[in-house]
Motif scaffolding. Structure first.
Motif, PDB file in Angstrom:
ATOM      1  N   ALA A 149      -9.219   9.434   7.098  1.00 57.16           N
ATOM      2  CA  ALA A 149     -10.634   9.054   7.136  1.00 57.16           C
ATOM      3  C   ALA A 149     -10.993   8.436   8.488  1.00 57.16           C
ATOM      4  O   ALA A 149     -12.046   8.750   9.055  1.00 57.16           O
ATOM      5  N   LEU A 150     -10.132   7.597   9.016  1.00 56.68           N
ATOM      6  CA  LEU A 150     -10.374   6.968  10.312  1.00 56.68           C
ATOM      7  C   LEU A 150     -10.509   8.016  11.403  1.00 56.68           C
ATOM      8  O   LEU A 150     -11.444   8.004  12.208  1.00 56.68           O
TER       9      LEU A 150
ATOM     10  N   MET B  69       0.857  -1.171   0.000  1.00 58.85           N
ATOM     11  CA  MET B  69       0.000   0.000   0.000  1.00 58.85           C
ATOM     12  C   MET B  69       0.903   1.234   0.000  1.00 58.85           C
ATOM     13  O   MET B  69       1.827   1.336   0.792  1.00 58.85           O
TER      14      MET B  69
ATOM     15  N   ARG C 296      -2.039   6.424   0.057  1.00 59.92           N
ATOM     16  CA  ARG C 296      -3.240   5.638   0.393  1.00 59.92           C
ATOM     17  C   ARG C 296      -3.329   5.417   1.901  1.00 59.92           C
ATOM     18  O   ARG C 296      -4.398   5.519   2.499  1.00 59.92           O
ATOM     19  N   ARG C 297      -2.194   5.135   2.541  1.00 60.79           N
ATOM     20  CA  ARG C 297      -2.188   4.955   4.005  1.00 60.79           C
ATOM     21  C   ARG C 297      -2.578   6.257   4.704  1.00 60.79           C
ATOM     22  O   ARG C 297      -3.335   6.245   5.671  1.00 60.79           O
TER      23      ARG C 297
ATOM     24  N   ASP D 231      -4.464   8.633   3.483  1.00 64.00           N
ATOM     25  CA  ASP D 231      -5.902   8.828   3.248  1.00 64.00           C
ATOM     26  C   ASP D 231      -6.741   7.957   4.179  1.00 64.00           C
ATOM     27  O   ASP D 231      -7.754   8.410   4.716  1.00 64.00           O
ATOM     28  N   ARG D 232      -6.315   6.732   4.395  1.00 66.32           N
ATOM     29  CA  ARG D 232      -7.037   5.828   5.297  1.00 66.32           C
ATOM     30  C   ARG D 232      -6.970   6.336   6.729  1.00 66.32           C
ATOM     31  O   ARG D 232      -7.964   6.334   7.454  1.00 66.32           O
ATOM     32  N   PHE D 233      -5.783   6.769   7.150  1.00 61.38           N
ATOM     33  CA  PHE D 233      -5.621   7.303   8.504  1.00 61.38           C
ATOM     34  C   PHE D 233      -6.491   8.538   8.687  1.00 61.38           C
ATOM     35  O   PHE D 233      -7.196   8.683   9.677  1.00 61.38           O
TER      36      PHE D 233
END
Length: 89
Positions: free
Chosen positions: A12-13, A1, A5-6, A8-10
């Protein structure tokens, strides 16, 4: 990944969390904040760049200052502090 992308995930979380989460610089200025702006009655732009000490209950200010004195000594060490924040109104 990939890194993007990481990130963006963090983001969003954290942004979707009902918990108050914020990132500070070494001087205690708020660099980024999540749901806690709604919890405290502030717009995100009202708090980002301000010192967290401006929002802390006066009885907890000494504890917060001790926290910021301790953290830069070892940035990899986990340090926990509890303090009350004041609602906008």
């Amino acid at each position: 990944m990939g890194l993007r992308r990481r990130e963006d995930r963090f983001r969003a979380l954290v942004e979707d969390s009902a918990d108050g989460i914020a990132l500070f610089d070494a001087a205690g200025r708020i660099q980024w904040t999540g749901a806690n702006t709604a919890i405290l009655g502030y717009d995100r732009h009202e708090v980002e760049g301000r010192r967290v000490a401006d929002l802390v209950h006066h009885e907890d200010l000494q504890r917060l200052e001790a926290f910021f004195d301790e953290v830069p000594g070892d940035p990899s060490r986990v340090v926990t502090v509890q303090f009350r924040l004041q609602h906008k109104d």
